[in-house]
Design a protein around this motif. Structure first.
Motif, PDB file in Angstrom:
ATOM      1  N   PHE A 192       0.862  -1.185   0.000  1.00 23.61           N
ATOM      2  CA  PHE A 192       0.000   0.000   0.000  1.00 23.61           C
ATOM      3  C   PHE A 192       0.899   1.236   0.000  1.00 23.61           C
ATOM      4  O   PHE A 192       2.010   1.226   0.524  1.00 23.61           O
ATOM      5  CB  PHE A 192      -0.885   0.048   1.247  1.00 23.61           C
ATOM      6  CG  PHE A 192      -2.002  -0.956   1.253  1.00 23.61           C
ATOM      7  CD1 PHE A 192      -3.317  -0.537   1.048  1.00 23.61           C
ATOM      8  CD2 PHE A 192      -1.762  -2.302   1.483  1.00 23.61           C
ATOM      9  CE1 PHE A 192      -4.365  -1.454   1.073  1.00 23.61           C
ATOM     10  CE2 PHE A 192      -2.795  -3.226   1.510  1.00 23.61           C
ATOM     11  CZ  PHE A 192      -4.102  -2.793   1.293  1.00 23.61           C
ATOM     12  N   ARG A 193       0.358   2.323  -0.547  1.00 23.97           N
ATOM     13  CA  ARG A 193       1.026   3.618  -0.439  1.00 23.97           C
ATOM     14  C   ARG A 193       0.277   4.453   0.593  1.00 23.97           C
ATOM     15  O   ARG A 193      -0.966   4.485   0.591  1.00 23.97           O
ATOM     16  CB  ARG A 193       1.048   4.346  -1.779  1.00 23.97           C
ATOM     17  CG  ARG A 193       1.700   5.733  -1.693  1.00 23.97           C
ATOM     18  CD  ARG A 193       1.537   6.532  -2.963  1.00 23.97           C
ATOM     19  NE  ARG A 193       1.969   7.918  -2.730  1.00 23.97           N
ATOM     20  CZ  ARG A 193       1.723   8.927  -3.562  1.00 23.97           C
ATOM     21  NH1 ARG A 193       1.050   8.723  -4.680  1.00 23.97           N
ATOM     22  NH2 ARG A 193       2.150  10.144  -3.268  1.00 23.97           N
ATOM     23  N   LEU A 194       1.025   5.133   1.459  1.00 24.44           N
ATOM     24  CA  LEU A 194       0.443   6.023   2.454  1.00 24.44           C
ATOM     25  C   LEU A 194       1.230   7.325   2.493  1.00 24.44           C
ATOM     26  O   LEU A 194       2.443   7.338   2.278  1.00 24.44           O
ATOM     27  CB  LEU A 194       0.464   5.394   3.848  1.00 24.44           C
ATOM     28  CG  LEU A 194      -0.292   4.081   4.057  1.00 24.44           C
ATOM     29  CD1 LEU A 194       0.623   2.882   3.833  1.00 24.44           C
ATOM     30  CD2 LEU A 194      -0.876   4.018   5.462  1.00 24.44           C
ATOM     31  N   ASP A 195       0.545   8.407   2.766  1.00 23.06           N
ATOM     32  CA  ASP A 195       1.195   9.663   3.100  1.00 23.06           C
ATOM     33  C   ASP A 195       1.197   9.802   4.618  1.00 23.06           C
ATOM     34  O   ASP A 195       0.266   9.342   5.301  1.00 23.06           O
ATOM     35  CB  ASP A 195       0.463  10.847   2.470  1.00 23.06           C
ATOM     36  CG  ASP A 195       0.719  10.960   0.977  1.00 23.06           C
ATOM     37  OD1 ASP A 195       1.687  10.335   0.487  1.00 23.06           O
ATOM     38  OD2 ASP A 195      -0.051  11.662   0.290  1.00 23.06           O
ATOM     39  N   PHE A 196       2.234  10.429   5.153  1.00 21.55           N
ATOM     40  CA  PHE A 196       2.287  10.658   6.595  1.00 21.55           C
ATOM     41  C   PHE A 196       2.602  12.120   6.869  1.00 21.55           C
ATOM     42  O   PHE A 196       3.191  12.822   6.043  1.00 21.55           O
ATOM     43  CB  PHE A 196       3.296   9.732   7.272  1.00 21.55           C
ATOM     44  CG  PHE A 196       4.725   9.901   6.829  1.00 21.55           C
ATOM     45  CD1 PHE A 196       5.577  10.810   7.453  1.00 21.55           C
ATOM     46  CD2 PHE A 196       5.235   9.128   5.796  1.00 21.55           C
ATOM     47  CE1 PHE A 196       6.905  10.947   7.049  1.00 21.55           C
ATOM     48  CE2 PHE A 196       6.564   9.260   5.389  1.00 21.55           C
ATOM     49  CZ  PHE A 196       7.397  10.179   6.016  1.00 21.55           C
ATOM     50  N   ALA A 197       2.185  12.594   8.035  1.00 23.60           N
ATOM     51  CA  ALA A 197       2.412  13.986   8.429  1.00 23.60           C
ATOM     52  C   ALA A 197       2.546  14.045   9.942  1.00 23.60           C
ATOM     53  O   ALA A 197       2.183  13.108  10.667  1.00 23.60           O
ATOM     54  CB  ALA A 197       1.260  14.876   7.962  1.00 23.60           C
ATOM     55  N   GLY A 198       3.081  15.186  10.423  1.00 25.19           N
ATOM     56  CA  GLY A 198       3.218  15.380  11.857  1.00 25.19           C
ATOM     57  C   GLY A 198       4.488  14.814  12.440  1.00 25.19           C
ATOM     58  O   GLY A 198       4.579  14.589  13.659  1.00 25.19           O
TER      59      GLY A 198
END
Length: 326
Positions: A243-249
Motif C-alpha cells: 500500500f502507499r500512504l502519506d504521513f504527516a506530523g
C-alpha cells in the motif's frame, strides 16, 4: 524548463539523477539464460532487445532477497543490484552459478544507471527514439547504453532509466539534477518498492505487488521459491500486499521494517519511506488487507497521521474472496 522542482510533489518533477546506490551486473556465457530461468521469477525468454522486465530472486521458502530488472545485451543479461544488498545477494546466486561452467556474473564498475523523469530527459540521452517508448519495460538502445521506460508517475509523468555502458557524457548537463529523496518519492508514488537490509527475505514477491510490475511469470517452469509463490497465487492465499500512504506530523521518515498498528495490533511493516516536506512524507508498506481501512498508526510515533493513497495500478487480490477449503 516550465516545471519547478522546488515543488516537491513527485508528480511534478523533471530531471535526472545518477542512481549511485545501484550496481550493474553482467551475466555472460552459454548458461546465462538457463541460470536466470532457474533462479528468478521472470521468464527469461520474454526479456528481449526490446523488452526489459523486473524479477525477484527468492529463498526456497519464497522470500525475496533481491528485486532487480533485466536488460538484454546480445547474448548477455544485465541486471541491477542495490549496493547495500549486493554482496549477500550475489553470493547467494553464485552458489547456483557454479553449476553452469563458463558462465560468469560480474559487476561492471564502468557502468551506471541514471534515473530520468520527463520526456525531455529521455530525449537528451537517447534522441527521438525515446518518444517510441510508450509502456513500462520498453527499451531502445543507443551507442552509450539502454534507455528503459519504467512505471509512470500518477498523472502520466513518464519515468525512465538509462543504463549507461559507454563512457561518453549522457547529455544531461542543461537539465536539473534531482535529489535522491525526490527519486525515491517518485518511485513510491509509482508504487515501486526496493529492498533494504531490514526487508530482505521478509516478503513473498506478491506482497510487494511485483506481479503488477512485470516481475512474476506464473506459467514459467520451476525456479527457487516457485512452489510457495505459485501456491499463493493459484490458491488465492495473498492476505497482505503493498500500500502507499502519506504521513504527516513528524520530521523523520519511519525506517524500513517499522511496524504499523491498528486497534493496538501490528498489521504491517514499512518497506520504504521518504520525507517530501519538513513534517510530511510518503511511504510504501505491506499491510494486511483486512486491516488497511482501519485508523493506522506508526508504532514508533503515534503522533504521526497516516493516510492511505491510491496506487496508480489496481491490486485485485485485495478484493478477491478467499477460496473455500484452502
Amino acid at each position: 524548463m516550465s516545471i519547478n522542482n522546488h515543488d516537491r510533489a513527485p508528480e511534478n518533477l523533471a530531471g535526472y539523477l545518477p542512481l549511485a546506490e545501484k550496481r550493474v551486473v553482467r551475466i555472460s556465457g552459454a548458461g546465462t539464460d538457463k541460470f536466470v530461468q532457474g533462479q528468478f521469477s521472470q521468464n527469461v525468454d520474454e526479456i528481449t532487445s526490446e523488452q526489459s522486465l523486473r524479477a525477484a530472486a527468492c529463498t526456497p521458502k519464497g522470500r525475496a532477497y533481491l528485486l532487480t530488472r533485466f536488460v538484454r545485451d546480445g547474448d548477455d543479461l544485465l541486471m541491477d543490484v542495490e549496493d547495500e544488498l549486493a554482496d549477500a545477494a550475489l553470493g547467494q546466486l553464485k552458489k547456483y552459478l557454479m553449476l553452469f561452467r563458463g558462465t560468469t556474473m560480474e559487476a561492471q564498475p564502468q557502468a551506471r544507471i541514471l534515473g530520468l523523469i520527463g520526456e525531455q530527459a529521455a530525449i537528451a540521452v537517447a534522441g527521438e527514439p525515446a518518444r517510441s517508448l510508450e509502456a513500462p519495460g520498453q527499451v531502445t538502445r543507443t551507442d552509450q547504453g539502454f534507455l528503459v521506460r519504467v512505471e509512470d508517475l500518477p498523472g502520466g509523468n513518464p519515468r525512465f532509466e538509462f543504463w549507461q555502458t559507454g563512457d561518453k557524457p549522457a547529455g544531461l548537463a542543461e537539465l536539473p539534477e534531482l535529489t535522491a529523496e525526490q527519486w525515491q518519492a517518485a518511485s513510491i508514488a509509482a508504487g515501486v518498492p526496493w529492498l533494504t537490509g531490514a526487508t530482505t527475505e521478509a516478503y513473498v514477491p506478491q506482497m510487494l505487488n511485483l506481479q503488477h510490475l512485470q516481475g512474476i511469470h506464473f506459467k514459467k517452469g520451476c525456479y527457487t521459491g516457485q512452489e510457495v509463490i505459485a501456491r499463493m497465487h493459484f490458491l488465492g492465499q495473498l492476505k497482505k500486499s503493498l500500500f502507499r500512504l502519506d504521513f504527516a506530523g513528524t520530521d523523520t521518515a519511519p525506517a524500513p521494517g517499522s511496524k504499523l498498528m491498528a486497534d493496538g495490533k501490528a498489521i504491517g511493516d514499512v518497506v520504504n519511506a521518504v520525507m517530501t516536506g519538513a513534517t510530511q512524507g510518503t511511504l510504501l508498506a505491506v499491510l494486511r488487507h483486512d486491516a488497511a481501512n482501519k485508523p493506522l498508526q506508526l508504532a514508533e510515533d503515534e503522533s504521526a497521521t497516516l493516510t492511505v493513497v491510491d496506487l496508480p495500478y489496481p491490486v485485485p487480490e485485495r478484493d478477491t474472496p478467499e477460496p473455500e477449503n484452502t
